[in-house]
Write a protein that holds these residues in place. Sequence first.
Motif, PDB file in Angstrom:
ATOM      1  N   GLN A 272      46.794 -11.234  -9.766  1.00 62.16           N
ATOM      2  CA  GLN A 272      47.988 -10.397  -9.772  1.00 62.16           C
ATOM      3  C   GLN A 272      47.646  -9.075 -10.454  1.00 62.16           C
ATOM      4  N   LEU A 273      47.704  -7.987  -9.715  1.00 66.05           N
ATOM      5  CA  LEU A 273      47.301  -6.685 -10.230  1.00 66.05           C
ATOM      6  C   LEU A 273      48.486  -5.725 -10.278  1.00 66.05           C
ATOM      7  N   VAL A 274      48.300  -4.676 -11.049  1.00 65.14           N
ATOM      8  CA  VAL A 274      49.313  -3.624 -11.181  1.00 65.14           C
ATOM      9  C   VAL A 274      48.673  -2.305 -10.778  1.00 65.14           C
ATOM     10  N   LEU A 275      49.385  -1.552  -9.926  1.00 63.53           N
ATOM     11  CA  LEU A 275      48.938  -0.210  -9.548  1.00 63.53           C
ATOM     12  C   LEU A 275      49.499   0.792 -10.545  1.00 63.53           C
ATOM     13  N   PRO A 283      53.592  -3.723  -9.758  1.00 62.91           N
ATOM     14  CA  PRO A 283      52.835  -4.882  -9.270  1.00 62.91           C
ATOM     15  C   PRO A 283      52.554  -4.752  -7.775  1.00 62.91           C
ATOM     16  N   VAL A 284      51.365  -5.204  -7.359  1.00 69.38           N
ATOM     17  CA  VAL A 284      50.980  -5.098  -5.953  1.00 69.38           C
ATOM     18  C   VAL A 284      50.334  -6.397  -5.492  1.00 69.38           C
ATOM     19  N   ARG A 285      50.428  -6.615  -4.171  1.00 70.15           N
ATOM     20  CA  ARG A 285      49.626  -7.640  -3.513  1.00 70.15           C
ATOM     21  C   ARG A 285      48.510  -6.921  -2.780  1.00 70.15           C
ATOM     22  N   VAL A 286      47.297  -7.409  -2.911  1.00 73.27           N
ATOM     23  CA  VAL A 286      46.123  -6.729  -2.376  1.00 73.27           C
ATOM     24  C   VAL A 286      45.553  -7.523  -1.204  1.00 73.27           C
ATOM     25  N   ARG A 287      45.322  -6.831  -0.092  1.00 74.43           N
ATOM     26  CA  ARG A 287      44.618  -7.430   1.039  1.00 74.43           C
ATOM     27  C   ARG A 287      43.326  -6.646   1.238  1.00 74.43           C
ATOM     28  N   ASP A 307      46.230  10.830  -3.151  1.00 72.48           N
ATOM     29  CA  ASP A 307      46.651  10.436  -4.501  1.00 72.48           C
ATOM     30  C   ASP A 307      45.640   9.457  -5.095  1.00 72.48           C
ATOM     31  N   VAL A 308      45.443   9.572  -6.398  1.00 80.21           N
ATOM     32  CA  VAL A 308      44.459   8.745  -7.109  1.00 80.21           C
ATOM     33  C   VAL A 308      45.174   7.875  -8.129  1.00 80.21           C
ATOM     34  N   GLY A 309      44.783   6.609  -8.205  1.00 84.17           N
ATOM     35  CA  GLY A 309      45.346   5.697  -9.184  1.00 84.17           C
ATOM     36  C   GLY A 309      44.323   4.627  -9.523  1.00 84.17           C
ATOM     37  N   LEU A 310      44.784   3.568 -10.152  1.00 81.40           N
ATOM     38  CA  LEU A 310      43.888   2.454 -10.448  1.00 81.40           C
ATOM     39  C   LEU A 310      44.651   1.143 -10.407  1.00 81.40           C
ATOM     40  N   LEU A 311      43.896   0.076 -10.155  1.00 79.13           N
ATOM     41  CA  LEU A 311      44.433  -1.281 -10.192  1.00 79.13           C
ATOM     42  C   LEU A 311      43.966  -1.931 -11.485  1.00 79.13           C
ATOM     43  N   ARG A 312      44.898  -2.572 -12.187  1.00 74.92           N
ATOM     44  CA  ARG A 312      44.576  -3.185 -13.478  1.00 74.92           C
ATOM     45  C   ARG A 312      45.113  -4.600 -13.513  1.00 74.92           C
TER      46      ARG A 312
END
Length: 565
Positions: A272-275, A283-287, A307-312
């Motif tokens: 379970q990751l957060v963008l 929170p995001v679901r990643v495929r 746009d630039v971000g990160l998954l944590r």
Amino acid sequence: MYVVATAGHVDHGKSTLVQRLTGMWPDRLAEEQRRGLTIDLGFAWADIGGREMAFVDVPGHERFVANMLAGVGPVPAVMFVVAATEGWMPQSAEHLTALDALGVRHTLLVVTKADLADPGSAVTQALEAFAATGMANPPVAVSTDLDGVRAALVGLVDRLPTPDDAADVRFWVDRSFTVRGAGTVVTGTITAGTLRVGDELDHSGQRVTVRGLQSLGQQRSAVGPVARVAVNLRGVDRQEIGRGDALRTPGAWLDTDEVDVALRGADDLHRQLVLHIGSAAVPVRVRPLGAAARLRLARRLPLRVGDVGLLRDPGQHRIAAGVVVLDVRPPPLRRRGAALERAAELAAGRTRPPLCARASDLRAMGLPQTGRRVGAWVVDETWWAQRREHAVAAVRRWSADHAVAAGMPLETLRRETGLPSPELVAPVLADTALEVSGGRVREPGMTLPPRVDEAVRAVEDSLAADPFRAPDAQTLAALGLGAPELAAAVRTGRLTRIADGVVLGADALQRAAEILAALPQPFTVAEAKHALGTTRRVAVPLLEQLDAQRITRRETGGTHTVTQR
């Protein structure tokens, strides 16, 4: 103005350094001051070397990394702090990983507590860590030489790219509160565009108005990038807006809850990751899609390509990947093989722009408006030419299958050619010989099929002898002239429709006007019927058509007068 965020391990002296540079203690919460620990974002500012600088001081404890990311997300430059007494520490590494994932490239390394230990080891450790990122070889300063730190800060901000003050506004909120007598106030860093008092902005589909602006403790009528700013809003309650929300130029941004992204430094995307993007944490679901991924967001965000971000992973306190948005309207992946095809396309680090899209949508998606402009739309030249060829072929097929039809309906042709809007049908036909009339498309000079032509000739022969004796329904049926055939005869100018199932010759209206003009004016329906040698079945609708075309005028009492002689 220039905005600089801090970064670094807890208790390495970030807040103290900001206070020494600005004379302002950035921690604002009572608990922060009681515990001597930065928990949330702090703010301070000063004139340094003739440059207005605002500092966003972030917490260094691992429990408050989400707060740290909200502060550095929109900020273009970072002052990274490492204590000489402890050197490189776990949160130093996590902060650096986060900055690298966010694409930060303008950093200054400052070593604090150099009066308590030799800074050499801390500098060596930090530079080794920086070397593995996009921020290799940052300038270095030591906090015991405060003038050197100030000079290094001036050099840092002078290297920053010039922001676009005319860009669309997307203002990420990092704090919201209420001021007595003023109402709702939000704060954040404006990185592009300009905010002005009186502006209308969009907040999640709701219009709000900028009631007032304050920056560096001063009231302003306008604030451009890059700057820290407090915005007094009208039209939204403090409970309805908070950290992670965005104020934006109305109509210029696309809210989306699904994006395709390129991944940088990806590591275990199945948790379970957060963008983190801007000041938002969602929170995001990643495929996974090869070296890219599709993210399904728990709530909609105003995002653009680039746009630039990160998954944590908040549970394990680790950065899972940096992300760059490649598509904010990704195609569905339901078809077999679609995921593999999409992964191959995304591997190039970019996606093909839409073949046909509204110019406003391209702007909202962050895509260039390249291609052919057709009204409000931008189309790919090759695709547009193919639509034109397809349209011509579709109309020809339709005409062959519907010999006596009035033409192919526009909506049918739109679906056949795959055009997204009816307003594009006429332009795509502009360079063809096809005719558009009455919501239908037909080939020019359409003639009647032989069978219908023969039947119409029989009607024309009968009307030549008795122009206003319209053939009755039985006669028309015997000739095989139903509603479609009669409509085709009218469309080609062979007959004139007077009423349903009632047709006369092509020049019936003109001939009737000439005969009726010879009568004493005004005249009755009975007089018209007698003069035309017809029945009431024909005379009444014929007069109605003459009235509608203002050839005659209906008088009080039901009589008529010819107005065009």
